[in-house]
Motif scaffolding. Sequence first.
Motif, PDB file in Angstrom:
ATOM      1  N   ARG A 187       3.513 -39.784 -45.837  1.00  0.00           N
ATOM      2  CA  ARG A 187       2.485 -38.825 -45.449  1.00  0.00           C
ATOM      3  C   ARG A 187       1.947 -38.116 -46.680  1.00  0.00           C
ATOM      4  NH1 ARG A 187       2.914 -37.238 -40.208  1.00  0.00           N
ATOM      5  NH2 ARG A 187       2.950 -39.474 -40.099  1.00  0.00           N
ATOM      6  N   THR A 197       0.206 -34.737 -48.530  1.00  0.00           N
ATOM      7  CA  THR A 197       0.331 -33.278 -48.411  1.00  0.00           C
ATOM      8  C   THR A 197      -0.971 -32.564 -48.752  1.00  0.00           C
ATOM      9  OG1 THR A 197       1.095 -33.102 -50.699  1.00  0.00           O
ATOM     10  CG2 THR A 197       2.799 -33.278 -48.991  1.00  0.00           C
ATOM     11  N   ALA A 210      -2.206 -31.781 -43.111  1.00  0.00           N
ATOM     12  CA  ALA A 210      -1.035 -31.261 -43.825  1.00  0.00           C
ATOM     13  C   ALA A 210      -1.128 -29.746 -43.966  1.00  0.00           C
ATOM     14  CB  ALA A 210      -0.902 -31.915 -45.195  1.00  0.00           C
ATOM     15  N   GLN A 228       1.449 -27.067 -42.461  1.00  0.00           N
ATOM     16  CA  GLN A 228       2.074 -26.053 -43.325  1.00  0.00           C
ATOM     17  C   GLN A 228       1.911 -24.673 -42.695  1.00  0.00           C
ATOM     18  OE1 GLN A 228       3.976 -26.389 -46.099  1.00  0.00           O
ATOM     19  NE2 GLN A 228       4.238 -24.173 -46.106  1.00  0.00           N
ATOM     20  N   GLN A 250       5.772 -27.871 -44.399  1.00  0.00           N
ATOM     21  CA  GLN A 250       5.288 -29.184 -43.989  1.00  0.00           C
ATOM     22  C   GLN A 250       6.201 -30.329 -44.435  1.00  0.00           C
ATOM     23  OE1 GLN A 250       3.073 -31.668 -45.920  1.00  0.00           O
ATOM     24  NE2 GLN A 250       2.514 -32.850 -44.122  1.00  0.00           N
TER      25      GLN A 250
END
Length: 162
Positions: free
Chosen positions: A95, A97, A102, A106, A112
Amino acid sequence: MTSPRTTIAALLAAVCLLSGCGTQRQALPLSPDDTVRAAQLVLTDRCLHRQGLTPPRPDRSPPPAAERRRVVRALFGAGRTELRVRLPNGYVVRRHTDGCLAAAQQRLYGDQPRWFKVSTTVDNLKSKAPRGDRAAYAELRSLAVRNARAVLSSTFAKGTTP
């Protein structure tokens, strides 16, 4: 299993009802899952709008291919994948960020990378997931529901649309 189109349509209807789009303002009780999904939709839409992009919707015709690629990169991230979990069966899940999704995770889950690890493990292994991962999943999910309610409350208290 509900289709993504049905889920998005239901969430948009819930958001509309919560925001007073209808003739009568009323509170619509959302399940914890729908609360998190609705807040995630609000947050990702805001992120895309800040970048001058139009969030995708099933009731809209798709934009040109170049615009679609920009939306996908903005939503899911681009470049090297920063997060990675190897499951016991050897399958690797990765994945980004740096995308809007994302950033929304978060904001909702508070961490996250940790959410990605435990949710990937728990979602794939179910009851066979390590106890610590299951406990962290429940803790982070509870935090996300509280944060999602705050996002939705502040969004609709201001009379703004998502």
